[in-house]
Design an enzyme around this catalytic site. Structure first.
Site, mmCIF file in Angstrom:
data_model
loop_
_atom_site.group_PDB
_atom_site.id
_atom_site.type_symbol
_atom_site.label_atom_id
_atom_site.label_comp_id
_atom_site.label_asym_id
_atom_site.label_seq_id
_atom_site.Cartn_x
_atom_site.Cartn_y
_atom_site.Cartn_z
ATOM 1 N N HIS A 57 0.822 -1.213 0.000
ATOM 2 C CA HIS A 57 0.000 0.000 0.000
ATOM 3 C C HIS A 57 0.851 1.256 0.000
ATOM 4 C CE1 HIS A 57 0.767 0.662 4.279
ATOM 5 N NE2 HIS A 57 0.330 -0.549 4.561
ATOM 6 N N CYS A 84 2.497 -5.169 6.642
ATOM 7 C CA CYS A 84 2.319 -4.858 5.223
ATOM 8 C C CYS A 84 3.622 -4.369 4.605
ATOM 9 C CB CYS A 84 1.236 -3.793 5.056
ATOM 10 S SG CYS A 84 -0.419 -4.388 5.454
#
Length: 192
Positions: free
Chosen positions: A157, A167
């Protein structure tokens, strides 16, 4: 060049529309364990945990290599369970695309994969039903369950800041490039 990319995207969209539901695509080769691969554009991603970089390639030609932020505790090893703040290592594929992410744009990865499910079952972290759901989702090339004790919702992201909870974060301008090149099914390897 821009026209060629648009034309390729149009051909991909037409092929997917003509193919019908995902089940109609079963049997085609795909990302790790998946039976579905719309990524006919030759794109793949490699994330180096030691180098803190992401490399985007198309037909073996490097489009770019950029710095990334990983899970806050990724230097301690591989992801084991929900909340450990470690970016998982392994072979995955893009299983979701979120243009409404609180982190600008996000490409969801197919973590946990079949190997993670085997480890989780062996170590008593998940039950047989959860194991089967993860394995079947990976075979089908869709999003595996993200609500098991193994964790989930691992994404590439934008909105890069400090470390993440597991992430892979890049700057928003890099995320724009990844978004353009990465439909569902793009293989993603997270390695050393």
């Amino acid at each position: 060049m821009k026209f060629r990319k648009c034309a390729a995207a149009g051909v991909l969209a037409l092929c997917l529309a003509a193919a019908g539901p995902l089940s109609a695509l079963a049997g085609q080769s795909a990302g790790p364990g998946a039976a579905y691969q719309p990524s006919v554009n030759g794109v793949n991603i490699y994330v180096s945990k030691m180098g803190n970089t992401l490399t985007l390639k198309q037909y073996a030609q490097t489009i770019g290599t950029w710095p990334v932020k990983l899970g806050r505790r990724s230097e301690t090893g591989d992801k084991v369970q929900e909340g450990d703040e470690i970016t998982p290592s392994g072979s995955f594929y893009v299983c979701t695309r979120n243009d409404q992410s609180i982190c600008y744009l996000a490409l969801g990865l197919s973590y946990p994969n079949a190997e993670d499910a085997e480890r989780g079952l062996r170590d008593g972290l998940i039950n047989e039903e959860q194991y089967n759901a993860i394995v079947e989702a990976n075979k089908a090339g869709i999003q595996p369950p993200w609500n098991t004790p193994l964790g989930g919702a691992i994404e590439i992201h934008g909105d890069q800041g400090g470390g993440t909870s597991g992430c892979i974060a890049v700057t928003n301008d890099v995320m724009d490039i990844l978004w353009e090149y990465c439909p569902l099914g793009v293989p993603v390897t997270v390695g050393p």
